[in-house]
Design an enzyme around this catalytic site. Structure first.
Site, PDB file in Angstrom:
ATOM      1  N   SER A 194       0.832  -1.200   0.000  1.00 25.78           N
ATOM      2  CA  SER A 194       0.000   0.000   0.000  1.00 25.78           C
ATOM      3  C   SER A 194       0.869   1.254   0.000  1.00 25.78           C
ATOM      4  O   SER A 194       0.594   2.211  -0.743  1.00 25.78           O
ATOM      5  CB  SER A 194      -0.911   0.004   1.228  1.00 25.78           C
ATOM      6  OG  SER A 194      -1.613   1.212   1.328  1.00 25.78           O
ATOM      7  N   ALA A 242       2.384   1.773  -3.435  1.00 25.58           N
ATOM      8  CA  ALA A 242       1.392   2.244  -4.405  1.00 25.58           C
ATOM      9  C   ALA A 242       1.089   3.724  -4.193  1.00 25.58           C
ATOM     10  O   ALA A 242       1.000   4.499  -5.160  1.00 25.58           O
ATOM     11  CB  ALA A 242       0.115   1.416  -4.298  1.00 25.58           C
ATOM     12  N   HIS A 243       0.936   4.140  -2.940  1.00 26.61           N
ATOM     13  CA  HIS A 243       0.668   5.547  -2.663  1.00 26.61           C
ATOM     14  C   HIS A 243       1.858   6.426  -3.049  1.00 26.61           C
ATOM     15  O   HIS A 243       1.690   7.531  -3.553  1.00 26.61           O
ATOM     16  CB  HIS A 243       0.306   5.740  -1.188  1.00 26.61           C
ATOM     17  CG  HIS A 243      -1.095   5.345  -0.869  1.00 26.61           C
ATOM     18  ND1 HIS A 243      -1.427   4.056  -0.528  1.00 26.61           N
ATOM     19  CD2 HIS A 243      -2.238   6.056  -0.854  1.00 26.61           C
ATOM     20  CE1 HIS A 243      -2.733   3.997  -0.306  1.00 26.61           C
ATOM     21  NE2 HIS A 243      -3.249   5.197  -0.501  1.00 26.61           N
ATOM     22  N   GLU A 244       3.060   5.942  -2.801  1.00 26.48           N
ATOM     23  CA  GLU A 244       4.252   6.704  -3.178  1.00 26.48           C
ATOM     24  C   GLU A 244       4.342   6.818  -4.695  1.00 26.48           C
ATOM     25  O   GLU A 244       4.744   7.860  -5.222  1.00 26.48           O
ATOM     26  CB  GLU A 244       5.506   6.042  -2.618  1.00 26.48           C
ATOM     27  CG  GLU A 244       6.766   6.824  -2.849  1.00 26.48           C
ATOM     28  CD  GLU A 244       6.773   8.187  -2.180  1.00 26.48           C
ATOM     29  OE1 GLU A 244       7.291   9.140  -2.789  1.00 26.48           O
ATOM     30  OE2 GLU A 244       6.255   8.317  -1.056  1.00 26.48           O
TER      31      GLU A 244
END
Length: 100
Positions: free
Chosen positions: A33, A36-38
Site C-alpha cells: 500500500s 502504491a501511494h508513493e
C-alpha cells in the site's frame, strides 16, 4: 483500495501455502500500500521523495502502541492525536512534496 488489499494481499497471504503469519501479512500489505501511494505521489509531483512511504510504514509501530491497555482506555487522547494528524499531516506532506 482497502477492500482490494484486504482480499487480494492480506487474506491471500494468510491462506497461501507459504504459511505466512497475520503479522507478516500485515507488513506485506502495508508495504505494498505504501509503495502504491508513493507511486501516485511520484506521478503527480514528478518527484520521488519517499515521505509518504515512510510515514505509512511508521503506522505499524503506532498500531502496536495503540493496542496497549493504557492507551486503549484513554479514547480522548487517541481522538486528539487522530484529528491533529488528519488536519496537519496531509497539508504538510503536500507542502513537503511540492517545496523540496
Amino acid at each position: 483500495m482497502h477492500a482490494f488489499l484486504l482480499r487480494h494481499v492480506y487474506a491471500a497471504s494468510i491462506l497461501s501455502s507459504y504459511k505466512i503469519s497475520k503479522t507478516a501479512a500485515m507488513l506485506i500489505t502495508f508495504g505494498l500500500s505504501a509503495a502504491a501511494h508513493e507511486l501516485v505521489m511520484a506521478v503527480v509531483t514528478h518527484k520521488i521523495r519517499m515521505y509518504l512511504f515512510t510515514l505509512q510504514l511508521i503506522q505499524i509501530p503506532m498500531i502496536l502502541l495503540s493496542r496497549l491497555p493504557a492507551l486503549k482506555k484513554n479514547k480522548l487522547a487517541g481522538n486528539i492525536v487522530f484529528w491533529l494528524g488528519l488536519y496537519t499531516g496531509f497539508p504538510l506532506l503536500c507542502v513537503a512534496y511540492v517545496a523540496h
